[in-house]
Design a protein around this motif. Structure first.
Motif, short mmCIF file in Angstrom:
data_model
loop_
_atom_site.label_atom_id
_atom_site.label_comp_id
_atom_site.label_asym_id
_atom_site.label_seq_id
_atom_site.Cartn_x
_atom_site.Cartn_y
_atom_site.Cartn_z
N SER A 1 25.95 4.02 84.92
CA SER A 1 24.87 3.49 84.09
C SER A 1 25.19 3.70 82.62
O SER A 1 26.19 4.33 82.26
N VAL A 2 24.28 3.20 81.79
CA VAL A 2 24.18 3.63 80.40
C VAL A 2 23.07 4.67 80.35
O VAL A 2 21.97 4.45 80.87
N ILE A 3 23.34 5.82 79.75
CA ILE A 3 22.33 6.88 79.61
C ILE A 3 21.80 6.85 78.18
O ILE A 3 22.58 6.87 77.22
N LEU A 4 20.49 6.83 78.05
CA LEU A 4 19.84 6.83 76.74
C LEU A 4 18.95 8.06 76.64
O LEU A 4 18.01 8.22 77.42
N ILE A 5 19.26 8.95 75.68
CA ILE A 5 18.49 10.18 75.48
C ILE A 5 17.60 9.97 74.27
O ILE A 5 18.08 9.76 73.15
N LYS A 6 16.29 10.03 74.45
CA LYS A 6 15.33 9.78 73.38
C LYS A 6 14.62 11.07 72.97
O LYS A 6 14.65 12.07 73.68
N ILE B 1 12.27 16.39 52.11
CA ILE B 1 11.45 17.12 53.07
C ILE B 1 11.98 18.54 53.24
O ILE B 1 13.16 18.74 53.55
N THR B 2 11.11 19.51 53.07
CA THR B 2 11.50 20.91 53.24
C THR B 2 10.98 21.50 54.55
O THR B 2 11.53 22.49 55.04
N THR B 3 9.92 20.92 55.11
CA THR B 3 9.37 21.40 56.38
C THR B 3 9.20 20.21 57.32
O THR B 3 8.55 19.22 56.98
N TRP B 4 9.79 20.32 58.50
CA TRP B 4 9.68 19.28 59.51
C TRP B 4 8.76 19.75 60.64
O TRP B 4 8.69 20.95 60.93
N TYR B 5 8.08 18.79 61.28
CA TYR B 5 7.19 19.07 62.40
C TYR B 5 7.60 18.19 63.58
O TYR B 5 8.01 17.04 63.40
N GLU B 6 7.45 18.74 64.77
CA GLU B 6 7.79 17.97 65.97
C GLU B 6 6.59 17.17 66.43
O GLU B 6 5.46 17.66 66.47
N ILE B 7 6.84 15.90 66.81
CA ILE B 7 5.79 15.05 67.36
C ILE B 7 5.56 15.44 68.80
O ILE B 7 6.47 15.38 69.64
N GLY C 1 8.88 14.08 70.51
CA GLY C 1 10.03 14.96 70.31
C GLY C 1 10.74 14.72 69.00
O GLY C 1 11.49 15.59 68.53
N ASN C 2 10.55 13.53 68.38
CA ASN C 2 11.13 13.28 67.05
C ASN C 2 10.52 14.23 66.03
O ASN C 2 9.50 14.88 66.29
N ARG C 3 11.11 14.30 64.86
CA ARG C 3 10.54 15.13 63.80
C ARG C 3 9.94 14.25 62.70
O ARG C 3 10.40 13.13 62.45
#
Length: 727
Positions: free
Chosen positions: A237-242, A178-184, A165-167
């Motif tokens: 809890s602690v919520i971690l969104i990755k 960077i001018t163009t990003w892609y999603e992993i 989900g990272n770029r």
């Protein structure tokens, strides 16, 4: 004697002060900017306040700003994340998190009202507090890209925790390039990942073919926050969104799914303190420490087990997670025991912050507890070192005790704590931590009703004001974001440059220093005038801006060693000297918090010589030949605004014997050289390039044997001011 004047209009080259200092340039201190007004004029001021209203994004209570998390993306840009909703204590099955950006250089808030919906397992009750965004950059090694397959060399993506989900961008290790990003779309191992296929503007799928050792960058964006979930132990809890990237925040928000059994996906992960679903802590705030490595970064949370006690928990949010139904205790390090602080916990948040010296602070209704880092350990019940009990400036006989202290925010450049209050107490403190004494003098208060709307055409500027409502404060990179009244349509975010206030200038260097202004042979200064904008809004609703303060010095200018002297508006003129320099400081902590705008400074003085001033041009003696009537200069600093024309006056003694301009060229010819005098070309308009030469050749015969003086100058006719360059 000749009455001369010199005007400086803040349109020369600048340096960042105090990192750099240059007596020939404009020196911009902390949070200071040059801007161009609507008429094209240049002015200087601190970063100006801005605002954003939540309920204008759409109708309904779910469009109000709540807690804010701030991330510095680059030197100019802050990424801002905020939850929306009514009361911060209201629970919900999922939580909407909004994203916007703030640009300091342009003072703009953009990308507003774009969001995602966040889920976690069991997703039964959701109270989002204390958002902590993180952005990590993976750049080690190089890659080849064939289609959607990315193969790394010297990479360690899986080990370092890069997320689906990272770029990712190719061709540079800098995000700015960077001018163009892609999603992993998947990460197979440390050296193999897949990306989603791009689509060209004509709709044809993009096929990448990048061979060799191609540099790359992965931006790993995550959000971490505490889920208080009062009385719901299976949700606390602690919520971690990755696996986030900014492009997924949209006006039609996608839902981030709850995690299940796989780590490092785009998902919501629930971090708990034990092996079961029931959490034994109830977090209400947190502090995120700087990252140690890709596998180590600590989050400290504060819980309130009872009305008068707190406890501290420690998590490593970079730990690899072993998951059961989307939850994990792999990140949990320890919890302290419970300790009484002698006061009463607030009904909502006891905000936790950390200062430059390694002390944590937690706020309560009547006091703030100080907790040294070294005292936080497993099972400790003595981690609180001392308390700062509410004691207003002048004691309680000046300001009645409110017993309603609420949120706190730390401002690191001035080492002060901003303390807000709950509704009904219209004052907020700014003070150092003072154990056993009075708070410092600054009190931030504004409760005027006139400016509660900007839907009137004469209101050009909306002032920060409290409306007798509670305020929460969040800080990043010199700007404090204050959130007013989360519970109704008066909800709003203000950006305030409070650290730029003049009273903190000796610590923060929040000032503007002009170049050295030459007043050669001055026998007396007769006047110093500051061209400023001192009011805002149209005349019918005009209100005063915060004041500015002017200082001067006539020695120690070249090396910044001279002592500054305050120029009292009602006082006497400084003693005349060969040159003078000015410093400006501004009030930003006041009733309106709208700073003044400074357009120029003019000094009038008596002298036996004609005017001269800050030089964007230096005389070139080797290119000047008086017998041939040729006079030359080199440009040494750029103008922010290119002058429309340039003029020359030639003096014999104090008498002007020739005046001409580039546009007219009535009495001579103008030329310029871009190669240090090797080649000269006809000059028909102004130049604005450092290093270029210009020269003027006079046509009429000048007096032989006379001592000639030349004056090259710019005349901004609309402003009736001149800048002079003397030879």
């Amino acid at each position: 004697m000749i009455l001369n004047y010199i005007t400086y209009e803040f349109n020369t080259d600048s340096v960042t002060y105090p990192t750099s200092y240059d007596s020939t340039k404009l020196n911009l201190g902390y949070l200071m900017q040059t801007q161009t007004g609507s008429t094209g004029d240049t002015y200087v001021s601190p970063v100006e306040p801005r605002f954003m209203r939540g309920y204008e994004g759409a109708s309904g209570n779910n469009r109000r700003f709540n807690t804010i998390g701030l991330l510095k993306y680059d030197e100019d840009t802050l990424w801002c994340f905020t939850t929306f909703g009514g009361s911060i204590s209201s629970g919900a099955v999922s939580k909407q998190i909004f994203f916007f950006t703030y640009k300091k250089s342009t003072n703009e808030i953009t990308n507003t009202y774009q969001s995602i919906n966040v889920s976690y397992n069991p997703n039964s009750y959701h109270q989002c507090y204390s958002i902590q965004p993180t952005l990590d950059l993976h750049t080690t090694g190089s890659v080849e890209v064939i289609g959607t397959l990315v193969t790394g060399s010297g990479t360690s993506w899986q080990t370092d925790g890069a997320c689906v989900g990272n770029r990712i961008g190719f061709g540079s290790t800098s995000s700015a390039d960077i001018t163009t990003w892609y999603e992993i779309s998947s990460i197979i191992n440390d050296s193999t990942l897949n990306i989603t296929q791009g689509v060209l503007s004509d709709g044809i799928p993009e096929i990448l073919n990048l061979t060799g050792s191609v540099p790359y960058i992965i931006e790993d964006l995550r959000l971490c926050y505490v889920n208080r979930a009062t009385n719901v132990s299976t949700s606390r809890s602690v919520i971690l969104i990755k696996g986030l990237r900014p492009e997924i925040f949209t006006l039609s928000p996608p839902t981030i799914p709850a995690a299940t059994t796989v780590d490092n996906l785009r998902a919501g992960y629930r971090l708990v303190d034990g092996a079961t679903a029931n959490a034994t802590f109830s977090p209400i705030s947190s502090v995120l420490e700087p990252k140690v490595s890709f596998t180590e970064q600590y989050l400290y949370t504060v819980s309130k087990p009872a009305n008068t006690t707190i406890s501290i928990q420690k998590f490593n949010i970079r730990a690899a997670l072993t998951l059961t139904d989307g939850r994990s205790n792999s990140a949990f390090s320890f919890t302290t025991g419970n300790q009484s602080h002698g006061g009463t916990n607030t009904s909502e948040t006891d905000v936790m912050i950390k200062d430059n010296s390694g002390n944590y602070y937690v706020s309560h209704y009547t006091r703030i507890s100080r907790i040294p880092t070294s005292s936080i350990s497993a099972a400790s019940t003595t981690f609180i070192a001392d308390n700062m009990i509410q004691n207003p400036p002048g004691s309680s006989t000046t300001f009645a005790l409110s017993s309603q202290m609420s949120d706190i925010c730390y401002m690191p450049e001035i080492d002060r704590i901003y303390i807000s209050h709950l509704q009904g107490t219209i004052r907020n403190y700014i003070t150092r931590y003072v154990s056993g004494g009075e708070f410092e003098t600054p009190v931030h208060a504004n409760d005027q009703i006139q400016q509660s709307t900007y839907l009137v055409s004469e209101f050009e500027t909306l002032t920060p004001h409290l409306l007798s409502a509670p305020v929460s404060a969040y800080y990043k990179d010199g700007v404090m974001f204050t959130v007013r009244d989360i519970n109704n349509n008066n909800n709003i975010i203000y950006t305030l440059p409070l650290e730029a206030d003049a009273q903190f200038e000796t610590t923060s260097s929040a000032c503007i220093i002009t170049p050295e202004l030459f007043t050669t042979s001055a026998s007396a200064y007769s006047g110093i005038h500051v061209d400023s904008t001192d009011y805002f809004n149209a005349p019918r609703f005009a209100l005063p801006r915060q004041p500015y303060y002017l200082y001067y010095r006539t020695s120690g200018i070249s090396d910044d060693s001279g002592t500054w002297n305050y120029l009292d508006p009602s006082g006497s003129m400084p003693t005349a000297a060969e040159s003078i320099q000015f410093k400006l400081t501004f009030s930003t902590l006041g009733y309106y918090s709208i700073p003044s705008l400074i357009h120029g400074i003019t000094v009038t003085y008596s002298s036996s010589l004609p005017q001269q001033a800050v030089s964007n041009f230096d005389a070139i003696l080797e290119e000047t030949n008086a017998s041939s009537q040729v006079f030359a200069w080199r440009q040494s600093a750029v103008f922010n605004t290119v002058p429309a024309d340039m003029y020359i006056s030639i003096y014999s003694g104090s008498a002007v014997i020739l005046t001409d301009s580039i546009t007219a060229a009535d009495s001579g010819s103008w030329e310029y050289s871009a190669n240090t005098g090797s080649t000269w070309n006809s000059l028909t308009g102004s130049i604005n390039t450092v290093g270029h030469y210009i020269r003027y050749t006079a046509t009429p015969t000048l007096p032989s044997g006379a001592v000639l003086k030349t004056l090259l100058y710019i005349w901004y006719k609309t402003l009736h001011t001149k800048l002079y360059f003397y030879m």
